[in-house]
Design an enzyme around this catalytic site. Structure first.
Site, PDB file in Angstrom:
ATOM      1  N   GLY A  17       0.800  -1.217   0.000  1.00 37.46           N
ATOM      2  CA  GLY A  17       0.000   0.000   0.000  1.00 37.46           C
ATOM      3  C   GLY A  17       0.827   1.257   0.000  1.00 37.46           C
ATOM      4  CB  SER A  19       0.561   3.545  -4.685  1.00 39.53           C
ATOM      5  OG  SER A  19      -0.696   3.172  -4.158  1.00 39.53           O
ATOM      6  NE  ARG A  20      -4.057   6.206  -3.823  1.00 35.06           N
ATOM      7  CZ  ARG A  20      -4.358   5.163  -4.596  1.00 35.06           C
ATOM      8  NH1 ARG A  20      -4.732   4.023  -4.046  1.00 35.06           N
ATOM      9  NH2 ARG A  20      -4.284   5.253  -5.898  1.00 35.06           N
ATOM     10  N   GLY A  21      -1.016   7.593   0.790  1.00 31.80           N
ATOM     11  CA  GLY A  21      -1.424   7.542   2.182  1.00 31.80           C
ATOM     12  C   GLY A  21      -0.327   7.177   3.160  1.00 31.80           C
ATOM     13  CE  LYS A  42      -6.060  -3.269  -4.627  1.00 31.09           C
ATOM     14  NZ  LYS A  42      -7.477  -3.642  -4.412  1.00 31.09           N
ATOM     15  CG  ASP A  74      -5.068  -8.130  -5.087  1.00 25.23           C
ATOM     16  OD1 ASP A  74      -5.100  -8.254  -3.839  1.00 25.23           O
ATOM     17  OD2 ASP A  74      -6.089  -8.074  -5.787  1.00 25.23           O
ATOM     18  CE1 TYR A  95      10.477  -8.773   3.907  1.00 25.27           C
ATOM     19  CE2 TYR A  95      10.983 -10.004   1.911  1.00 25.27           C
ATOM     20  CZ  TYR A  95      10.256  -9.854   3.068  1.00 25.27           C
ATOM     21  OH  TYR A  95       9.303 -10.781   3.389  1.00 25.27           O
TER      22      TYR A  95
END
Length: 345
Positions: A17, A19-21, A42, A74, A95
């Protein structure tokens, strides 16, 4: 704001997640140290209402000083997750830090990977302003929220800790106070304005932390024990359920696949159910024949307002008018059905 120390330089952070926020805020915070960021999300093309893609996030991360690897993922698809991990290992070697969504497996994973990987859970104390919050909460909701920066700073403080710091349930404000942060107005969208509590925390997060520490328990959604249901009477609640029943179709049932139980207080209250698993669907007074996936507790007045579109379920939940126990994803699905009912109620 918590200053960067450079301790994450060379570390690889796998963020779902991103890509934003909140996810992107954590990524940018780590990127300022020179970290490698795997953007697992996604969104590959611009959304009409939600800004940002994995590629625009990658540009911002590299501009901030980090290295980025955008991966279309996803998280419901195990193969896509495996592919992203393999790409991360191929490009960055491995990682070392991962951020996933809130998990109920923290204690088990912390024990399983003890000494190798630290596993911790982080919650915000208050609502956090994101594009999703704007969509769910409506106009003006941002004034009751904090910025994503507080989660990024809290996550950063966890990343700096040794692997022995594991199996913890952490509130953002609490860990930042331990770091010496005193002024939390810098995180507020509108300093001085009352803040909404986070969706998944009780009104007193410190109580939850004490329970976790003393019993090893995982925070649960707040619920109230329902009172014995009174005998149903004809009225607004019964009429609402009648309209809902008349609106049910096999397509709605197939798309939802959930059983909802309502514990309503006040006139015409008691236990009611909405069965969207059985063929054709069903509604009625009393408990459903099979276990409910979601239990919602609220007053009869708020129930009618919610189904008629006068009260948004998200706002009812955030303000404490609606208590939810069970599958939150299925609870959100019900909101879509309510929107279809509004014109008829």
């Amino acid at each position: 704001m918590l200053p960067n120390t450079g301790k994450l330089a060379g570390c690889t952070v796998f963020i779902t997640g991103a890509s934003r926020g909140i996810g992107k805020a954590i990524a940018l915070k780590a990127a300022k140290d020179g970290a490698n960021i795997v953007i697992a999300a996604k969104t590959t093309q611009e959304h009409p209402k939600l800004p940002g893609t994995i590629y625009t996030a990658a540009e911002e991360i590299e501009a901030a000083g980090g290295k980025a690897l955008p991966c279309a993922v996803d998280v419901r698809d195990e193969q896509q997750i495996n592919n992203a991990v393999e790409k991360a290992v191929e490009q960055f070697g491995a990682y070392t830090i991962a951020k996933y969504g809130m998990s109920m497996c923290v204690l088990g994973m912390a024990e399983e990977f003890k000494g190798e990987i630290a596993v911790n859970a982080l919650w915000p104390k208050t609502a956090i302003h994101t594009a999703a919050m704007d969509m769910l909460g409506g106009s003006g909701i941002e004034s009751q929220c904090r910025k994503v920066d507080i989660i990024a700073d809290a996550a950063y403080s966890i990343f700096k800790k040794p692997k022995s710091f594991t199996g913890n349930f952490i509130i953002d404000e609490n860990i930042l106070r331990e770091e010496g942060v005193k002024n939390f107005d810098v995180y507020a969208i509108k300093p001085g304005h009352p803040l909404l509590p986070d969706f998944f925390l009780d009104e007193h997060p410190d109580t939850i932390i004490k329970k976790v520490e003393s019993r090893g328990a995982v925070p649960e959604l707040k619920e109230e024990k329902p009172q014995p249901p009174p005998k149903p009477r004809s009225g607004a609640v019964e009429e609402t359920f009648r309209i809902v029943k008349d609106s049910l179709t096999d397509d709605v049932v197939q798309a939802t696949q959930a059983i909802y139980q309502f514990e309503l207080s006040g006139e015409d209250g008691g236990t009611w159910f909405l069965d969207l698993k059985s063929k054709g669907g069903n509604v009625g007074y009393g408990e459903p024949s099979h276990q409910a996936d979601v239990v919602m507790s609220m007053s009869t007045d708020d129930f009618v307002k919610m189904f008629s579109g006068k009260l948004k379920p998200t706002m009812a939940f955030m303000s404490g008018k609606l208590k939810i126990k069970g599958n939150m994803a299925l609870a959100i699905k019900l909101e879509k059905l309510m929107n279809q009912m509004n014109a008829r109620l």
